[in-house]
Motif scaffolding. Structure first.
Motif, short mmCIF file in Angstrom:
data_model
loop_
_atom_site.label_atom_id
_atom_site.label_comp_id
_atom_site.label_asym_id
_atom_site.label_seq_id
_atom_site.Cartn_x
_atom_site.Cartn_y
_atom_site.Cartn_z
N TRP A 129 46.97 17.14 1.02
CA TRP A 129 46.55 15.90 1.71
C TRP A 129 46.38 16.08 3.21
O TRP A 129 45.29 15.78 3.73
CB TRP A 129 47.54 14.77 1.40
CG TRP A 129 47.65 14.45 -0.07
CD1 TRP A 129 46.73 14.73 -1.04
CD2 TRP A 129 48.76 13.84 -0.74
NE1 TRP A 129 47.19 14.32 -2.27
CE2 TRP A 129 48.44 13.76 -2.12
CE3 TRP A 129 49.99 13.35 -0.32
CZ2 TRP A 129 49.30 13.21 -3.06
CZ3 TRP A 129 50.86 12.79 -1.26
CH2 TRP A 129 50.51 12.72 -2.61
N THR A 165 54.79 21.93 -8.05
CA THR A 165 53.50 21.37 -8.48
C THR A 165 53.16 20.13 -7.67
O THR A 165 52.03 19.96 -7.21
CB THR A 165 53.53 21.03 -9.98
OG1 THR A 165 53.89 22.20 -10.72
CG2 THR A 165 52.17 20.52 -10.44
N ILE A 166 54.16 19.26 -7.49
CA ILE A 166 53.93 18.04 -6.70
C ILE A 166 53.70 18.42 -5.23
O ILE A 166 52.80 17.87 -4.56
CB ILE A 166 55.14 17.09 -6.83
CG1 ILE A 166 55.26 16.58 -8.26
CG2 ILE A 166 55.01 15.91 -5.85
CD1 ILE A 166 56.47 15.73 -8.52
N LEU A 167 54.50 19.35 -4.74
CA LEU A 167 54.34 19.76 -3.35
C LEU A 167 52.97 20.35 -3.07
O LEU A 167 52.42 20.19 -1.97
CB LEU A 167 55.42 20.79 -2.99
CG LEU A 167 56.80 20.24 -2.65
CD1 LEU A 167 57.80 21.38 -2.48
CD2 LEU A 167 56.75 19.39 -1.39
N THR A 214 56.09 24.34 -0.23
CA THR A 214 55.49 24.65 -1.53
C THR A 214 55.76 26.09 -1.93
O THR A 214 56.19 26.38 -3.06
CB THR A 214 53.96 24.41 -1.49
OG1 THR A 214 53.71 23.05 -1.11
CG2 THR A 214 53.34 24.67 -2.85
N PHE A 247 62.78 21.10 -4.87
CA PHE A 247 61.54 20.36 -4.93
C PHE A 247 60.65 20.89 -6.06
O PHE A 247 60.70 22.07 -6.43
CB PHE A 247 60.79 20.47 -3.61
CG PHE A 247 61.56 19.92 -2.45
CD1 PHE A 247 61.69 18.55 -2.28
CD2 PHE A 247 62.15 20.76 -1.52
CE1 PHE A 247 62.40 18.03 -1.21
CE2 PHE A 247 62.87 20.26 -0.45
CZ PHE A 247 63.00 18.89 -0.29
N ASP A 248 59.82 20.01 -6.58
CA ASP A 248 58.85 20.39 -7.60
C ASP A 248 57.63 21.00 -6.90
O ASP A 248 56.92 20.31 -6.18
CB ASP A 248 58.43 19.15 -8.42
CG ASP A 248 57.57 19.52 -9.61
OD1 ASP A 248 56.72 20.42 -9.47
OD2 ASP A 248 57.73 18.90 -10.67
N HIS A 256 50.18 19.38 -4.27
CA HIS A 256 49.26 18.26 -4.02
C HIS A 256 49.55 17.62 -2.66
O HIS A 256 48.62 17.29 -1.91
CB HIS A 256 49.40 17.22 -5.13
CG HIS A 256 48.88 17.68 -6.46
ND1 HIS A 256 47.54 17.86 -6.72
CD2 HIS A 256 49.52 18.03 -7.60
CE1 HIS A 256 47.36 18.27 -7.96
NE2 HIS A 256 48.56 18.40 -8.52
N VAL A 257 50.84 17.46 -2.33
CA VAL A 257 51.20 16.88 -1.04
C VAL A 257 50.70 17.77 0.09
O VAL A 257 50.22 17.28 1.12
CB VAL A 257 52.73 16.70 -0.95
CG1 VAL A 257 53.13 16.21 0.43
CG2 VAL A 257 53.21 15.72 -2.02
N HIS A 258 50.79 19.08 -0.10
CA HIS A 258 50.32 20.04 0.90
C HIS A 258 48.82 19.90 1.16
O HIS A 258 48.35 20.09 2.28
CB HIS A 258 50.65 21.45 0.39
CG HIS A 258 49.99 22.56 1.15
ND1 HIS A 258 50.04 22.68 2.52
CD2 HIS A 258 49.24 23.61 0.72
CE1 HIS A 258 49.37 23.76 2.91
NE2 HIS A 258 48.87 24.34 1.83
#
Length: 375
Positions: A292, A284-286, A264, A281-282, A288-290
């Motif tokens: 979890w 912003t998406i990462l 991220t 990589f995006d 959120h993945v980070h």
């Protein structure tokens, strides 16, 4: 008749009580303890200085490696400004960390193997320095970068040879010797990785690996402190099997959280230099993945902590420390996301990640206890 000479403090107190029962915690003197703590703190500090390089856009403040500029080892303020000073300060910190690791290693070898083990290590060090100088002189015509890389390789190989020789001759407290050697070798490799980060114009994967390896060295130095204060000898499990399994699953969640955090940051706005743009990589998406595995980690640690205190298990106090570190880490992570990733919060987040990993390392090392020897 003259008094008979008293025995020399009972044979120097029976060899300092058998070197405190074959190198127990009291056998390691104050200098080694102080330097071991300083080594741990320095590993944490260098994560902070490395973060400062990145967050202030000073990643290419020194545009060359191993020199800072094509013609100078040190930054020239008139040309590079404060960015050069910040980047060079982090490079200087690498030297401090390396010297502390070397001092801890030498004192450890002397404590566990005496003068002979120490002298052998010093001969390997001297030989490595001479070899590195010869290699650099022979390859200087190929350019400073290749020359420095070959010199570093020669020095690293000499240290690895010294480590193998030392560990083959170490019969007591090999755990401390291994950790001390790993720290020194890791720092040397770190310096080379940092050079490649500059040469590659701050490739995000190399920069991310540079941070991750720094975090691992924090864990190694923390492990050294734990083992230095621990009793020697065989160890047995101090927790139920299910607790040990859940603890290692927690480690996987921690590793995943750090991994996605590095990805991220590597694709976020703090690239280390104003002219370096992250692609791939995006972020912003990462982000959120980070989060979890981060929430999974917090849940697992909470369960372990409650169970440890209910069952009065050995790691309970360090689990409480880990809970506090993770709660602060989660709070800072949410805060920085809502505030648009201010530099100071990102830097704190990076340092807290290393401290959380160190606390987890201590927890794992407390899953076992020394085996009580029969009288």
């Amino acid at each position: 008749m003259p008094d008979a000479a008293a025995p020399e403090s009972t044979a120097t107190d029976a060899g300092f009580l058998g070197r405190v029962q074959i190198l127990g915690p009291r056998a390691f003197g104050t200098p080694l303890r102080v330097l071991a703590w300083l080594s741990f703190l320095a590993e944490v500090v260098i994560i902070g200085t490395g973060g400062a390089v990145r967050l202030t856009g000073s990643g290419l403040g020194c545009s060359e490696w191993p020199l800072c500029t094509p013609d100078s080892l040190v930054p020239i303020y008139a040309d590079q400004g404060v960015h050069g000073l910040i980047e060079f300060g982090n490079r200087t910190m690498t030297g401090v960390v390396g010297l502390l690791a070397l001092a801890v290693l030498l004192l450890t070898l002397h404590a566990i193997g005496g003068r002979r083990l120490l002298v052998r290590a010093l001969w390997f060090a001297l030989g490595g320095i001479v070899l590195a100088v010869v290699v650099y002189i022979a390859s200087a015509a190929m350019g400073p970068v290749l020359g420095a890389a070959l010199m570093s390789t020669a020095l690293l190989l000499s240290v690895l040879a010294g480590a193998v020789d030392s560990l083959r001759r170490t019969t007591r407290r090999r755990d401390l010797a291994v950790l001390a050697w790993v720290t020194l070798v890791g720092i040397m490799m770190q310096a080379v990785v940092g050079g490649f980060a500059v040469i590659s114009d701050l490739n995000p994967f190399i920069v991310g690996f540079h941070y991750t390896s720094s975090l691992l060295l924090v864990c190694v130095t923390a492990a050294y402190l734990v083992r230095m204060y621990a009793e020697p000898g065989r160890r047995e499990s101090a927790v139920p099997t299910w607790f040990a399994v859940m603890s290692h699953v927690t480690g996987v969640a921690l590793a995943a959280t750090i991994f996605f955090g590095v990805l991220t940051t590597g694709n976020g706005p703090h690239s280390g230099d104003a002219n370096i743009e992250r692609v791939g990589f995006d972020a912003t998406i990462l982000a959120h993945v980070h989060s979890w595995p981060g929430y999974i980690l917090a849940t697992l640690v909470a369960v372990l902590t409650v169970a440890a205190w209910m069952l009065r298990l050995r790691p309970r106090r360090w689990l409480l420390t880990l809970v506090v570190a993770i709660l602060v880490q989660v709070g800072v992570g949410v805060w920085q996301a809502r505030e648009g990733l201010p530099e100071i919060l990102v830097g704190i987040h990076m340092i807290l990640a290393s401290l959380s990993a160190a606390a987890y390392t201590v927890v794992v090392l407390n899953l076992k206890r020394p085996v009580a020897e029969n009288s």
